[in-house]
Design a protein around this motif. Structure first.
Motif, short mmCIF file in Angstrom:
data_model
loop_
_atom_site.label_atom_id
_atom_site.label_comp_id
_atom_site.label_asym_id
_atom_site.label_seq_id
_atom_site.Cartn_x
_atom_site.Cartn_y
_atom_site.Cartn_z
N GLY A 121 40.86 37.42 38.75
CA GLY A 121 42.26 37.55 38.95
C GLY A 121 42.81 38.84 39.05
N THR A 122 43.95 38.95 38.96
CA THR A 122 44.46 40.42 38.99
C THR A 122 45.85 40.69 38.06
N ILE B 118 33.31 44.14 37.63
CA ILE B 118 34.17 44.67 38.62
C ILE B 118 33.70 44.20 39.70
N TRP B 119 34.46 43.64 40.87
CA TRP B 119 34.43 43.21 41.97
C TRP B 119 33.60 44.49 42.83
N PRO B 120 32.46 43.94 43.94
CA PRO B 120 32.00 42.57 44.20
C PRO B 120 30.84 42.32 43.08
N VAL B 121 30.78 41.02 43.00
CA VAL B 121 29.68 40.31 42.04
C VAL B 121 28.68 39.77 43.18
N VAL B 122 27.32 39.50 42.67
CA VAL B 122 26.42 39.24 43.68
C VAL B 122 25.63 37.85 42.90
N SER C 189 45.49 34.76 42.32
CA SER C 189 45.96 35.86 42.76
C SER C 189 44.91 36.92 42.73
N PHE C 190 43.94 36.82 43.54
CA PHE C 190 42.83 37.71 43.50
C PHE C 190 42.82 38.33 44.65
N GLY C 191 43.19 37.93 46.07
CA GLY C 191 43.55 38.67 47.01
C GLY C 191 41.98 39.02 47.80
N CYS C 192 40.76 38.42 47.65
CA CYS C 192 39.90 38.84 48.33
C CYS C 192 39.12 37.44 48.93
N LEU C 193 38.72 37.56 50.20
CA LEU C 193 38.20 36.38 50.83
C LEU C 193 36.67 36.12 50.01
N LEU C 194 36.28 34.97 49.53
CA LEU C 194 34.74 34.81 49.11
C LEU C 194 33.98 33.99 50.08
N LYS C 195 32.88 34.56 49.98
CA LYS C 195 32.01 33.96 51.04
C LYS C 195 31.24 32.80 50.71
N GLU C 196 30.74 32.20 51.68
CA GLU C 196 29.79 30.86 51.20
C GLU C 196 28.66 31.27 50.28
N LEU D 118 39.37 43.54 40.01
CA LEU D 118 39.14 44.58 41.10
C LEU D 118 39.15 45.84 40.98
N SER D 119 39.76 46.11 39.63
CA SER D 119 39.80 47.55 39.07
C SER D 119 40.02 47.42 37.74
N ASN D 120 39.94 48.65 36.92
CA ASN D 120 40.13 48.61 35.49
C ASN D 120 41.72 48.72 35.13
N ASN D 121 42.49 48.84 36.02
CA ASN D 121 43.86 49.04 35.85
C ASN D 121 44.83 47.88 35.97
N VAL D 122 44.44 46.45 36.09
CA VAL D 122 44.98 45.43 36.37
C VAL D 122 45.22 44.76 35.13
N PRO D 123 46.55 44.02 35.26
CA PRO D 123 46.62 43.02 33.71
C PRO D 123 45.60 42.32 33.17
N VAL D 124 44.74 41.52 34.17
CA VAL D 124 43.72 40.71 34.02
C VAL D 124 42.73 41.49 33.23
#
Length: 366
Positions: free
Chosen positions: A41-42, A91-95, A108-115, A72-78
Motif C-alpha cells: 500500500g501507499t 521497499i518495492w520491488p520484492v522478489v 491503492s498500490f499502483g503497481c502491476l503484480l506479476k504471476e 513504494l518509498s519512505n515518504n508514504v503514509p503506509v
C-alpha cells in the motif's frame, strides 16, 4: 495455520492466464485464520486497511498471525505508520517470498503484480477497490464516481490477477449511496473505512470466500484513468452548472479548475455553485464565459452552458479575491450589461486542453 494439499510448482502456469483456480495450490478444508499477511500500500486510503489489520494482532479473534508491509518509498503514509508500529517494511520491488506468507493484501498500490510474485502466496493476493467492479476499473475510481454523478458506489474485495488491473474474481462487494454534493476526498475517506471493514470480514472466512468467488461480468465495465491537469479546463460552452459542480468536487482539492483570460491562465478557486442572476431587459443573452461581479456576495459569476456559476477567488500570478480581480483587472471595462461584453469580462475555453479532457470521460472497457 495453513495446510496444503499438493504442491506449489514453480512451473505451474494456468492456461487461462488469469490464475482463476490456483489448481497448483489446493487448500485443505482445515485451512483457517490467523494468516501470515504481506500488505502492499501507499496512501491514506490504504492506511485504513493497514490500521485495521494492525489493530487485530494479539486479540482472541485475530485474523492476523503476522503482518509485514511493502511500500513504494519512505515518504508514504503506509511506510510511516508501519515504522511507528514496529511492522517490518520492504521497499518495492520484492522478489523471494516463498513460504513466508499465506495471503497478500493490496490497497491503492499502483503497481502491476506479476504471476511469479502472486504464485508465492498460497491463498493469492486480495485487493480492496473503491467501486462496484467492473465499474471504474483503474487508479482513480472515486474521482470518476463523483465526476460522472453516480448515485451508488461501493467497495469490492477481489483477487489479483497478473499484469492487468482490477479484472480478477470478486469475493465480496458492499454498496454505498453517494451523498449529495460530497467531494472525492470525502467519499474516498468513507470508502476507505468501509473497505477496511469488508477486508477484515473477508479474511475471517477466506477459504469459503475463495471457493465461492465470482468472475467479473464484462457488461458495464468502465475505465477510471488517473486525473490530470487536462481535465481541469472548464469548457463554458459545453459544460452545465451541474457538470462544473461535479468537476470541482471531483478534482478541485488537488487540481484547481482553469480557464483563459486575456490569453493568460486563470485558476478558479472557492467554487460556490449556481448563481441566481436575472438579466432580463439587457438585450441579447450573454455568451458562455461572460463574467459579472456580484458585489453583495463578493463573487465572480461566469456564464456556462445552461446558467451561471460562481467563484470567490482566482489565481493570476497570485491569489486574488473576486473583489481584487474586479477592481484590478475588470473595473474599467465592466458595463454590467452582457450584451456589450469587452474582452476583460470574458473567460475563454482552452479548446486544445478541453479536447484532451474529453478523452478521459467515461469509456467502455473492451
Amino acid at each position: 495455520p495453513l495446510l496444503l494439499s499438493g504442491c506449489c510448482s514453480p512451473h505451474a502456469s494456468p492456461l487461462d492466464g488469469g490464475m482463476s483456480e490456483y489448481k497448483h495450490c489446493r487448500l485443505c478444508s482445515t485451512s483457517a485464520p490467523p494468516w501470515r499477511i504481506l500488505f502492499f500500500g501507499t496512501d491514506d486510503f490504504a492506511l485504513e486497511s493497514l490500521k485495521s489489520l494492525t489493530a487485530t494482532r494479539g486479540t482472541n479473534e485475530s485474523v492476523v498471525a503476522s503482518l509485514e508491509v511493502v511500500a513504494l518509498s519512505n515518504n508514504v503514509p503506509v511506510k510511516k505508520f508501519a515504522d511507528q508500529n514496529g511492522l517490518p517494511v520492504h521497499i518495492w520491488p520484492v522478489v523471494d517470498l516463498q513460504g513466508r506468507f499465506d495471503v497478500g493484501v493490496v490497497v491503492s498500490f499502483g503497481c502491476l503484480l506479476k504471476e511469479r510474485l502472486i504464485r508465492q502466496f498460497p491463498l493469492g493476493i486480495l485487493n480492496v477497490h473503491p467501486s462496484l467492479l467492473p465499474r471504474w476499473r483503474g487508479p482513480a475510481p472515486v474521482f470518476h464516481t463523483v465526476l460522472h454523478g453516480d448515485a451508488t458506489t461501493g467497495v469490492t474485495i477481489m483477487q489479483i490477477r497478473p499484469c492487468r488491473f482490477d479484472v480478477g474474481p470478486i469475493l465480496r462487494q458492499e454498496t454505498y449511496s453517494v451523498p449529495t454534493h460530497c467531494t472525492a476526498d470525502q467519499l474516498g475517506a468513507t470508502l476507505a473505512t468501509r473497505g477496511a471493514h469488508l477486508l477484515m470480514d473477508t479474511l475471517k472466512t477466506l477459504p469459503e470466500r475463495l471457493a465461492n468467488k465470482v468472475e467479473q461480468n464484462q457488461t458495464g465495465a468502465t475505465s477510471a484513468p488517473k486525473i490530470s491537469i487536462s481535465m481541469s479546463w472548464v469548457s463554458w460552452e459545453d459544460q452545465t452548472c451541474g457538470e462544473i459542480d461535479r468537476l470541482f468536487r471531483a478534482i478541485g482539492s488537488r487540481i484547481p479548475l482553469r480557464t483563459l483570460w486575456m490569453g493568460k491562465t486563470i485558476k478558479l478557486l472557492d467554487f460556490v455553485g449556481k448563481c441566481d442572476i436575472s438579466l432580463s431587459g439587457h438585450g441579447r443573452p450573454p455568451i458562455p464565459g461572460s463574467i459579472i461581479y456580484l458585489k453583495m456576495s463578493n463573487t465572480l459569476a461566469v456564464c456556462c452552458k445552461d446558467d451561471w456559476v460562481g467563484f470567490k477567488a482566482v489565481v493570476l500570478k497570485k491569489r486574488l479575491s473576486a473583489a481584487d480581480f474586479y477592481n484590478g483587472y475588470m473595473h474599467h471595462g465592466l458595463t454590467g450589461k452582457p450584451s456589450h461584453q469587452p474582452e476583460q469580462c470574458l473567460f475563454i475555453s482552452n479548446r486544445t486542453e478541453t479536447s484532451k479532457g474529453t478523452e478521459l470521460k467515461e469509456t467502455i472497457v473492451i
